[in-house]
Motif scaffolding. Structure first.
Motif, short mmCIF file in Angstrom:
data_model
loop_
_atom_site.label_atom_id
_atom_site.label_comp_id
_atom_site.label_asym_id
_atom_site.label_seq_id
_atom_site.Cartn_x
_atom_site.Cartn_y
_atom_site.Cartn_z
N HIS A 32 5.96 8.97 9.36
CA HIS A 32 4.69 9.70 9.58
C HIS A 32 4.95 11.20 9.68
CE1 HIS A 32 0.49 9.98 10.67
NE2 HIS A 32 0.82 10.80 11.65
N ALA A 33 5.99 11.57 10.41
CA ALA A 33 6.34 12.99 10.52
C ALA A 33 6.75 13.56 9.17
CB ALA A 33 7.46 13.17 11.54
N LEU A 34 7.48 12.76 8.40
CA LEU A 34 7.94 13.20 7.08
C LEU A 34 6.75 13.49 6.17
CD1 LEU A 34 10.37 13.51 5.10
CD2 LEU A 34 9.99 11.13 4.48
N MET A 35 5.78 12.60 6.15
CA MET A 35 4.61 12.81 5.28
C MET A 35 3.76 13.97 5.76
SD MET A 35 3.34 9.01 4.05
CE MET A 35 3.39 8.23 5.66
N ALA A 36 3.75 14.22 7.07
CA ALA A 36 2.99 15.35 7.61
C ALA A 36 3.61 16.68 7.21
CB ALA A 36 2.91 15.24 9.13
N ASP A 37 4.94 16.70 7.07
CA ASP A 37 5.65 17.94 6.77
C ASP A 37 5.86 18.17 5.28
OD1 ASP A 37 5.86 18.50 9.45
OD2 ASP A 37 7.88 17.66 9.65
N ALA A 38 5.80 17.12 4.47
CA ALA A 38 6.10 17.23 3.04
C ALA A 38 4.93 16.71 2.23
CB ALA A 38 7.37 16.42 2.71
N ASP A 39 4.41 17.56 1.35
CA ASP A 39 3.25 17.16 0.55
C ASP A 39 3.64 16.62 -0.82
OD1 ASP A 39 4.10 19.44 -0.71
OD2 ASP A 39 2.24 20.58 -0.40
N ASP A 40 4.94 16.39 -1.03
CA ASP A 40 5.40 15.89 -2.33
C ASP A 40 6.05 14.52 -2.23
OD1 ASP A 40 7.68 16.66 -0.94
OD2 ASP A 40 8.67 17.52 -2.71
N VAL A 41 5.89 13.83 -1.09
CA VAL A 41 6.54 12.54 -0.86
C VAL A 41 5.49 11.43 -0.80
CG1 VAL A 41 7.96 11.17 0.72
CG2 VAL A 41 8.47 13.60 0.37
N ARG A 42 5.76 10.36 -1.51
CA ARG A 42 4.91 9.17 -1.44
C ARG A 42 5.74 8.04 -0.83
NH1 ARG A 42 2.71 5.26 -6.26
NH2 ARG A 42 4.91 5.39 -6.79
N VAL A 43 5.13 7.31 0.09
CA VAL A 43 5.81 6.20 0.77
C VAL A 43 5.09 4.90 0.45
CG1 VAL A 43 6.58 5.25 2.98
CG2 VAL A 43 6.56 7.74 2.64
N GLY A 44 5.86 3.90 0.04
CA GLY A 44 5.33 2.56 -0.18
C GLY A 44 5.74 1.65 0.96
N PHE A 45 4.88 0.70 1.31
CA PHE A 45 5.11 -0.17 2.46
C PHE A 45 5.16 -1.62 2.00
CE2 PHE A 45 3.30 3.76 3.91
CZ PHE A 45 3.99 4.05 5.07
N MET A 46 6.35 -2.23 2.16
CA MET A 46 6.59 -3.59 1.70
C MET A 46 6.99 -4.48 2.89
SD MET A 46 9.59 -5.15 -0.83
CE MET A 46 9.23 -4.06 -2.20
N ASN A 47 6.23 -5.53 3.11
CA ASN A 47 6.56 -6.46 4.17
C ASN A 47 7.72 -7.37 3.77
OD1 ASN A 47 4.56 -6.56 6.59
ND2 ASN A 47 3.26 -6.15 4.81
N PHE A 58 0.84 -1.18 0.00
CA PHE A 58 0.00 0.00 0.00
C PHE A 58 0.88 1.24 0.00
CE2 PHE A 58 0.64 -0.86 4.50
CZ PHE A 58 0.74 0.39 5.09
N TRP A 59 0.27 2.35 -0.39
CA TRP A 59 0.99 3.60 -0.58
C TRP A 59 0.29 4.71 0.17
CZ3 TRP A 59 5.39 3.31 -3.67
CH2 TRP A 59 5.53 2.14 -4.41
N MET A 60 1.08 5.61 0.74
CA MET A 60 0.54 6.77 1.44
C MET A 60 1.31 8.01 1.00
SD MET A 60 -1.89 5.49 3.29
CE MET A 60 -2.27 6.93 4.29
N GLY A 61 0.69 9.16 1.21
CA GLY A 61 1.36 10.40 0.87
C GLY A 61 0.84 11.00 -0.42
N ALA A 62 1.71 11.69 -1.14
CA ALA A 62 1.33 12.47 -2.31
C ALA A 62 0.81 11.60 -3.45
CB ALA A 62 2.52 13.30 -2.79
N ALA A 63 -0.25 12.08 -4.09
CA ALA A 63 -0.78 11.38 -5.26
C ALA A 63 0.10 11.61 -6.48
CB ALA A 63 -2.21 11.84 -5.54
N GLN A 64 0.72 12.78 -6.55
CA GLN A 64 1.64 13.10 -7.64
C GLN A 64 2.98 13.52 -7.02
OE1 GLN A 64 -0.74 16.08 -9.80
NE2 GLN A 64 -1.21 14.50 -11.32
N PRO A 65 3.76 12.55 -6.59
CA PRO A 65 4.95 12.85 -5.78
C PRO A 65 6.15 13.32 -6.60
CG PRO A 65 4.77 10.49 -6.14
CD PRO A 65 3.54 11.11 -6.76
N ASP A 66 6.98 14.11 -5.95
CA ASP A 66 8.31 14.40 -6.48
C ASP A 66 9.30 13.33 -6.03
OD1 ASP A 66 7.56 16.79 -7.73
OD2 ASP A 66 7.77 17.91 -5.85
N VAL A 67 9.02 12.72 -4.88
CA VAL A 67 9.92 11.70 -4.32
C VAL A 67 9.09 10.50 -3.88
CG1 VAL A 67 11.60 11.17 -2.51
CG2 VAL A 67 11.51 13.48 -3.49
#
Length: 252
Positions: A99-114, A69-78
């Motif tokens: 979590h703090a990073l995504m709260a402060d930056a609106d251009d970052v998308r994070v993917g979560f891989m188990n 799953f992915w969280m953060g920006a829909a159109q990310p720079d990073v």
């Protein structure tokens, strides 16, 4: 497999899953010894942070990987991917940092891989996360991820199911979307233990092994694998460099 109790739940397929995890660990250790340090990255204590260039034919598979799953920006720079195990001690700090990073930056998308390579119990928790993703969507999966890394003690099937119940109840009471979702706790239990979830987790572990991700947490960004916990300052510098020059460290 039939669900018997919370203690026996989530055991189906774990033998095959942990076999993949064992191969992931062995493969990653071999790769890590040869790869060493492509960029001059330091962890929070100033020690070299192992990192390596990753084959594009493998990193291109991440976007199509089932169960992520992915969280953060829909159109990310990073875009940055975390590779984690629910029994990884340093992953608790990483969850707070991201979590703090995504709260402060609106251009970052994070993917979560188990990548549950530490124990079969880690795979049990990962399967609950994937079941929540399938039945209730990425926000609930992320709420579960944060809940699991906010708690103390061993992560296993029983702990994961308890966290899932709390997250599901909270989401339903707080949002209209949650109230409309008809998923029940029994739906999540069944989904966590079915073949689709097992196959998705195997796919994530297999790719992590192929990429040499032998440590948790690990990160993937800009075609580079970074092994270990960098700390919030180094993680912030990596994100800033990715914005400026599309590499984890800008040259010159």
């Amino acid at each position: 497999m039939m669900w018997v109790s919370r203690r026996t739940a989530l055991l189906g397929g774990l033998g095959a899953l942990f076999a993949v995890g064992a191969r992931a660990q062995a493969s990653g250790q071999t790769s890590g010894q040869g790869a060493d340090h492509w960029y001059d990255l330091k962890d929070r204590d100033g020690a070299p942070l192992p990192n390596m260039r990753l084959p594009v034919e493998l990193t291109s598979e991440i976007e199509r990987l089932p169960g992520m799953f992915w969280m953060g920006a829909a159109q990310p720079d990073v875009t940055i991917i975390e590779v984690y195990d629910y029994n990884c001690p340093w992953c608790h700090a990483t969850a707070r940092d991201l979590h703090a990073l995504m709260a402060d930056a609106d251009d970052v998308r994070v993917g979560f891989m188990n990548n549950p390579i530490l124990s079969p119990a880690s795979a049990q928790a990962a399967k609950v996360e994937m079941a929540l993703l399938r039945t209730m969507g990425p926000q609930v999966a992320y709420d579960f991820y944060r809940a699991m890394f906010s708690r103390k003690g061993r992560a296993d099937g029983a702990a994961a199911l308890a966290a899932a119940r709390v997250v599901m109840d909270g989401r339903r009471s707080e949002t209209t979307e949650g109230k409309k979702n008809g998923a029940t706790f029994a739906n999540v239990q069944r989904a966590a233990d079915d073949e689709k979830t097992v196959q998705a987790l195997q796919a994530q572990m297999k790719l992590a092994a192929s990429l040499g991700m032998s440590a948790t947490p690990s990160f993937i960004t800009g075609g580079v694998g970074i092994q270990g916990y960098p700390g919030p300052k180094t993680l912030g510098r990596i994100i800033a460099a990715m914005r400026d020059c599309e590499e984890p460290v800008c040259k010159g």
